[in-house]
Scaffold this active site. Structure first.
Site, PDB file in Angstrom:
ATOM      1  CB  CYS A   1     -80.487  29.795 -35.913  1.00 31.15           C
ATOM      2  SG  CYS A   1     -78.964  30.171 -35.030  1.00 31.15           S
TER       3      CYS A   1
ATOM      4  CG  HIS B   1     -85.191  28.977 -32.492  1.00 27.89           C
ATOM      5  ND1 HIS B   1     -84.685  28.386 -33.629  1.00 27.89           N
ATOM      6  CD2 HIS B   1     -84.194  29.761 -32.008  1.00 27.89           C
ATOM      7  CE1 HIS B   1     -83.442  28.805 -33.833  1.00 27.89           C
ATOM      8  NE2 HIS B   1     -83.118  29.633 -32.850  1.00 27.89           N
TER       9      HIS B   1
ATOM     10  CD  GLU C   1     -89.573  29.367 -29.553  1.00 33.41           C
ATOM     11  OE1 GLU C   1     -90.050  28.771 -30.546  1.00 33.41           O
ATOM     12  OE2 GLU C   1     -88.439  29.088 -29.082  1.00 33.41           O
TER      13      GLU C   1
ATOM     14  CE  LYS D   1     -82.552  24.937 -32.387  1.00 35.69           C
ATOM     15  NZ  LYS D   1     -83.952  25.074 -32.835  1.00 35.69           N
TER      16      LYS D   1
ATOM     17  CG  HIS E   1     -78.999  25.572 -32.515  1.00 36.52           C
ATOM     18  ND1 HIS E   1     -79.383  25.565 -33.842  1.00 36.52           N
ATOM     19  CD2 HIS E   1     -79.292  26.821 -32.054  1.00 36.52           C
ATOM     20  CE1 HIS E   1     -79.871  26.758 -34.167  1.00 36.52           C
ATOM     21  NE2 HIS E   1     -79.824  27.520 -33.096  1.00 36.52           N
TER      22      HIS E   1
ATOM     23  CG  PHE F   1     -77.272  34.949 -33.314  1.00 37.17           C
ATOM     24  CD1 PHE F   1     -78.112  35.063 -32.217  1.00 37.17           C
ATOM     25  CD2 PHE F   1     -76.039  34.339 -33.121  1.00 37.17           C
ATOM     26  CE1 PHE F   1     -77.747  34.589 -30.958  1.00 37.17           C
ATOM     27  CE2 PHE F   1     -75.657  33.862 -31.876  1.00 37.17           C
ATOM     28  CZ  PHE F   1     -76.516  33.990 -30.806  1.00 37.17           C
TER      29      PHE F   1
END
Length: 402
Positions: free
Chosen positions: A162, A294, A305, A326, A331, A390
């Site tokens: 990502c 994010h 976050e 998003k 995403h 990830f």
């Protein structure tokens, strides 16, 4: 060290097939998430996603090109054409030798891979098209962009899940800033919305079945999207000398690794990336007015976050605006940071902060100004774009108004 500016931008994503369409959708808080439409969708537990609607590949590319271009490559080329047209750059002679392309993607030609697994394992075919490998390889999009625009300098692909787009744009920024390159075409692209792509993500149990609601106490997971965004990063003096329109300046970049867990995010790793981008750009934290988060809509990401932002900015965190687009476009995995950079440019140029739509109920662990549900007019001088992947890989870009 040279100054680096953005002189071109292009995109195709669930909110629009151009930059103006996308920014209009962000201003309106439009949602691009809906029922998935592809083969065997009824076999999925998750049946929603953010697909690019109304897109006909045959109207853009000929048959010979489509034999070589996976969907993720098509998105990259469409976005690159818009970005290069806006920038006005033509790559010939020495400029071509000193310019390249760095794109991010996570899955590469996953649609091609999915289709050919079906052909071999489900349908029992013993032959596949001779172009399957060059069509599905992760560097296909970057290679085709380099060939179409005669970019003969450093050209490669970054695959960091990502964070792929932000890592790619960070590399492009450093190449121009260091003087290695005069201009770089950069961004990211992804097309994972096929049966195998969604089925694999289902296994992680982080997907929502109804909506993406970042920062809301009622959030229940992420929603996959597809699309791409491409930008032209250029040496400021070169851009100024040719009278180019400057969209924004890239001020700083930082990347960190959590070195902790393959899927769970780390507050410390995210905070080090945010603080690193500020340090790299020589930016006082009080100058930052907006962060494009994010903000995936998962329980773990959003609270982690927000905690990282609070740690870095201290009291100033209460005066920051932080939103997740998003919630609108889903995403885009390896392409997500590139499309989200458009919201950062809109904040700097137009004074419009994209909202976090779908917000229903405050979460005490996400107690920041998340610009809920409606866009906001505000003047900001410096913005950040966060990407946390990830594998514990974090990449943060800092942009400023010129």
């Amino acid at each position: 060290m040279r100054r680096v500016v953005i002189t071109g931008a292009g995109t195709i994503n669930p909110l629009g097939q151009s930059v103006p369409q996308t920014l209009a959708a962000m201003r309106e808080g439009r949602c691009g998430i809906g029922p998935l439409q592809f083969r065997d969708v009824e076999r999925l537990a998750v049946k929603i996603g953010a697909q690019v609607q109304g897109y006909d590949p045959e109207a853009v590319f000929n048959r010979q090109q489509l034999a070589l271009y996976d969907r993720f490559t098509q998105f990259a080329l469409i976005a690159a054409r818009e970005a290069l047209a806006l920038s006005g750059l033509e790559f010939t002679g020495a400029l071509a030798d000193r310019s390249g392309v760095v794109l991010g993607t996570s899955g590469g030609g996953l649609t091609t891979q999915d289709e050919n697994y079906r052909a071999v394992y489900e349908e029992g075919k013993n032959r596949v098209h001779p172009f399957v490998v060059p069509k599905l390889m992760n560097n296909a999009a970057a290679s085709h962009v380099s060939m179409e625009f005669n970019l003969r300098g450093p050209s490669f692909t970054v695959a960091t899940a990502c964070a792929s787009s932000n890592h790619a744009m960070g590399q492009a920024f450093q190449m121009v800033r260091s003087g290695l390159c005069t201009a770089m075409v950069t961004g990211g692209t992804e097309a994972m919305l096929c049966f195998g792509g969604v089925k694999a993500w289902e296994g992680l149990r982080v997907m929502s079945k109804d909506a993406c609601r970042p920062f809301s106490a009622t959030r229940n997971g992420m929603v996959q999207g597809e699309g791409g965004g491409v930008f032209v990063f250029e040496d400021y003096e070169h851009a100024k000398a040719r009278g180019a329109e400057i969209l924004a300046e890239v001020l700083g970049f930082a990347m960190t690794s959590d070195a902790a867990d393959i899927v769970m995010p780390s507050k410390q790793g995210a905070a080090r990336a945010i603080a690193g981008a500020l340090k790299d750009g020589g930016i006082a934290k009080e100058r930052v007015g907006y962060i494009n988060a994010h903000g995936t809509g998962t329980a773990a990401n959003d609270k982690t976050e927000c905690a990282a932002v609070a740690d870095v900015f201290g009291r100033h965190a209460d005066r920051l605006m932080i939103s997740s687009t998003k919630s609108m476009h889903g995403h885009l995995i390896g392409g997500t940071g590139a499309v989200e950079l458009l919201a950062c440019i809109m904040a700097l140029r137009d004074g419009v902060i994209a909202p976090t739509i779908g917000y229903e109920e405050p979460d005490p662990e996400c107690a920041l100004d998340v610009v809920p549900n409606e866009a906001r007019e505000a003047s900001v001088d410096v913005v950040l774009s966060n990407a946390f992947a990830f594998g514990g890989l974090n990449a943060v870009l800092a942009l400023g108004r010129v």
